[in-house]
Design a protein around this motif. Structure first.
Motif, PDB file in Angstrom:
ATOM      1  N   SER A  88      57.244  23.272  60.160  1.00 29.87           N
ATOM      2  CA  SER A  88      57.854  22.488  61.236  1.00 29.87           C
ATOM      3  C   SER A  88      58.984  23.239  61.933  1.00 29.87           C
ATOM      4  N   SER A  92      56.493  24.464  69.278  1.00 28.95           N
ATOM      5  CA  SER A  92      55.130  23.964  69.554  1.00 28.95           C
ATOM      6  C   SER A  92      54.218  25.097  70.000  1.00 28.95           C
ATOM      7  N   LYS A  95      53.430  27.362  66.900  1.00 28.11           N
ATOM      8  CA  LYS A  95      52.522  26.647  66.001  1.00 28.11           C
ATOM      9  C   LYS A  95      51.107  26.616  66.577  1.00 28.11           C
ATOM     10  N   ASN A  96      50.996  26.322  67.859  1.00 36.43           N
ATOM     11  CA  ASN A  96      49.689  26.227  68.515  1.00 36.43           C
ATOM     12  C   ASN A  96      48.962  27.574  68.494  1.00 36.43           C
ATOM     13  N   MET A 114      51.500  19.266  56.740  1.00 38.05           N
ATOM     14  CA  MET A 114      50.861  20.021  57.824  1.00 38.05           C
ATOM     15  C   MET A 114      49.343  19.871  57.769  1.00 38.05           C
ATOM     16  N   GLN A 116      47.812  17.244  57.276  1.00 38.36           N
ATOM     17  CA  GLN A 116      47.433  15.969  57.873  1.00 38.36           C
ATOM     18  C   GLN A 116      47.184  16.113  59.371  1.00 38.36           C
ATOM     19  N   ASP A 117      47.576  17.269  59.932  1.00 38.28           N
ATOM     20  CA  ASP A 117      47.395  17.553  61.353  1.00 38.28           C
ATOM     21  C   ASP A 117      45.912  17.866  61.619  1.00 38.28           C
ATOM     22  N   GLN A 118      45.292  17.107  62.496  1.00 41.71           N
ATOM     23  CA  GLN A 118      43.852  17.260  62.753  1.00 41.71           C
ATOM     24  C   GLN A 118      43.505  18.647  63.292  1.00 41.71           C
ATOM     25  N   GLN A 119      44.387  19.175  64.167  1.00 36.11           N
ATOM     26  CA  GLN A 119      44.139  20.513  64.718  1.00 36.11           C
ATOM     27  C   GLN A 119      44.160  21.566  63.628  1.00 36.11           C
TER      28      GLN A 119
END
Length: 480
Positions: A88, A92, A95-96, A114, A116-119
């Motif tokens: 975190s 953004s 991370k992306n 992390m 749990q993030d679908q991406q």
């Protein structure tokens, strides 16, 4: 088989520590493993070697950002540049970019949150994962202070990633804990288990009864007998701040600070760095401090309050003496601590109360954190009333039983090491005549020792300066 030439060329080692070779051999045969190894015995080396030797992608699930960054730094020192911590702390944009370029990395460190993030999961599923590592696997256990609800999802995530080879690691675990970890992660019953729950032989253990005694004064006396640096654990933030205030009056030359949830994230990170770099002599902390702390020369750990269970206690004292030098681990036993924890347990984890809250389906934001966690889990699993009650009762009685074990440990006049080993291994062994490293066997207290602190750092003879510290403390906090 272990490639000893590769080991020497890549790590500079010619031999391995107890447990490392056994676990590595198992993984190299393509079999899952569960490793229980004390803090500081090289758990991270196992997956570092595996990844570098096999050149396969290693995904490490870790609960702490600082720990992930430490591991990435270690790999970089070994010459491995394809290591990243997906946390975190990234912007953004950063991370992306990382999420969409996971194929470029051989070692990927991330938290269970992390995942749990679908991406993140969508891109991770496209990778060929050679080894999935669950670090600090005890975070799965619902009664421990390190419990992370997201760890309970790792079994499902492992399934979604097509059941990669898996290594679960923790510092301490009873047979019941091992079973819970196996069940949660979907590991086979016959999964390879290497267990070394022993306490370091250089750690001297003592429990000091302090009923009706001023604990702060006992701490002052202890600090004159032990070596620095020191970690003092307490369950109460107020107790920590009050103790720090007094110690600063008595030991003005010693550098100290507190570490707890009321400090800002930036403060905690700064304090941790100062302590690791030996810029602090004494760190006063709640259980928020400890897991994953990479400091080898902690010489003393003091428990101001009795921990809630023996598992937490052993995890925390495992931070002492990692460099092999003698260290002291001292627990102040006050029966009032036990009674207070029992009262709080009944008050906050009462199954009837939790079922009542669950049935009302009200907002959870104003409830204590431990209640929120249990209620959220019950909702996540869609428990009906009786299923929820059974779940809450199990957690309640697990915590109560462990607290009672902790009380028995504090009250016993037998060998402390023997008591810990018996609890974690459940093996019937003859109690040693003298372990030489606990106060009960040695029949000597820390107070029988000469001062370890240089004379210049000892309290001054002029005690009038400090005798009204409580009055000063309360006056100061009245103004806040």
């Amino acid at each position: 088989m272990i490639d000893w030439n590769f080991l020497k060329e890549s790590f500079g080692f010619t031999s391995l520590r107890v447990g490392q070779e056994e676990i590595l051999e198992t993984l190299l045969k393509g079999k899952d493993a569960l490793g229980i190894l004390p803090t500081g015995t090289g758990k991270s080396f196992i997956y570092q070697y595996y990844g570098l030797f096999t050149k396969q992608k290693v995904v490490v699930v870790s609960p702490l950002i600082a720990l992930m960054h430490d591991q990435v730094h270690e790999l970089q020192l070994l010459g491995e540049k394809k290591a990243i911590a997906l946390t975190s702390m990234l912007s953004s944009r950063e991370k992306n970019w990382i999420i969409h370029h996971l194929q470029y990395y051989q070692f990927i460190f991330l938290s269970p949150e992390m995942l749990q993030d679908q991406q993140v999961m969508m891109n991770l599923k496209q990778q060929k994962i050679g080894l999935l590592v669950i670090d600090e696997a005890h975070c799965i256990l619902q009664w421990g202070y390190d419990f992370r609800p997201e760890y309970l999802m790792l079994g499902k995530i492992k399934q979604e990633l097509q059941h990669p080879l898996t290594l679960a690691l923790t510092a301490t675990a009873t047979q019941q804990m091992v079973q819970e970890i196996k069940d949660s992660l979907g590991l086979d019953e016959d999964v390879y288990l290497f267990s070394n729950n022993s306490i370091r032989e250089n750690n001297r253990i003592e429990v000091i009864p302090v009923d009706k005694t001023d604990k702060n004064q006992v701490i002052v006396e202890i600090l004159q007998k032990v070596s620095l640096p020191v970690v003092i654990y307490a369950l109460s933030i107020k107790a920590l701040e009050e103790l720090k205030f007094q110690l600063q009056q008595i030991f003005p030359q010693l550098k100290m600070d507190t570490y707890h949830s009321k400090r800002s994230k930036e403060d905690r990170q700064s304090i941790q760095k100062q302590f690791i770099k030996n810029q602090l002599d004494i760190l006063l902390a709640t259980s928020a401090f400890g897991m994953g702390i990479n400091k080898k020369d902690i010489h003393t750990i003091i428990h101001y309050h009795v921990p809630a269970n023996l598992e937490d206690y052993v995890q925390q004292i495992g931070r002492a003496g990692r460099n092999g030098e003698n260290a002291d681990v001292i627990l102040l036993y006050d029966e009032r601590d036990i009674n207070l924890m029992k009262h709080r347990l009944i008050e906050e984890t009462n199954p009837d109360l939790l079922v009542n809250i669950l049935e009302k389906d009200c907002s959870l934001e104003y409830f204590p954190e431990n209640q929120q966690t249990l209620l959220q889990l019950a909702k996540h699993y869609h428990y009906r009333t009786e299923e929820a009650r059974a779940f809450f009762e199990k957690v309640f009685y697990d915590k109560l039983n462990r607290l009672q074990v902790m009380q028995q440990y504090c009250q016993a006049n037998t060998c402390h090491r023997y008591a810990i080993e018996q609890y974690f291994t459940n093996k019937i062994k003859k109690e040693p005549e003298n372990c030489q490293q606990c106060a009960n066997c040695l029949q000597k207290s820390i107070f029988d020792r000469k001062s370890e602190i240089p004379q210049s750092l000892l309290p001054q003879n002029d005690t009038t300066k400090n005798q009204d510290w409580q009055e000063k403390f309360h006056r100061l906090f009245k103004k806040m």
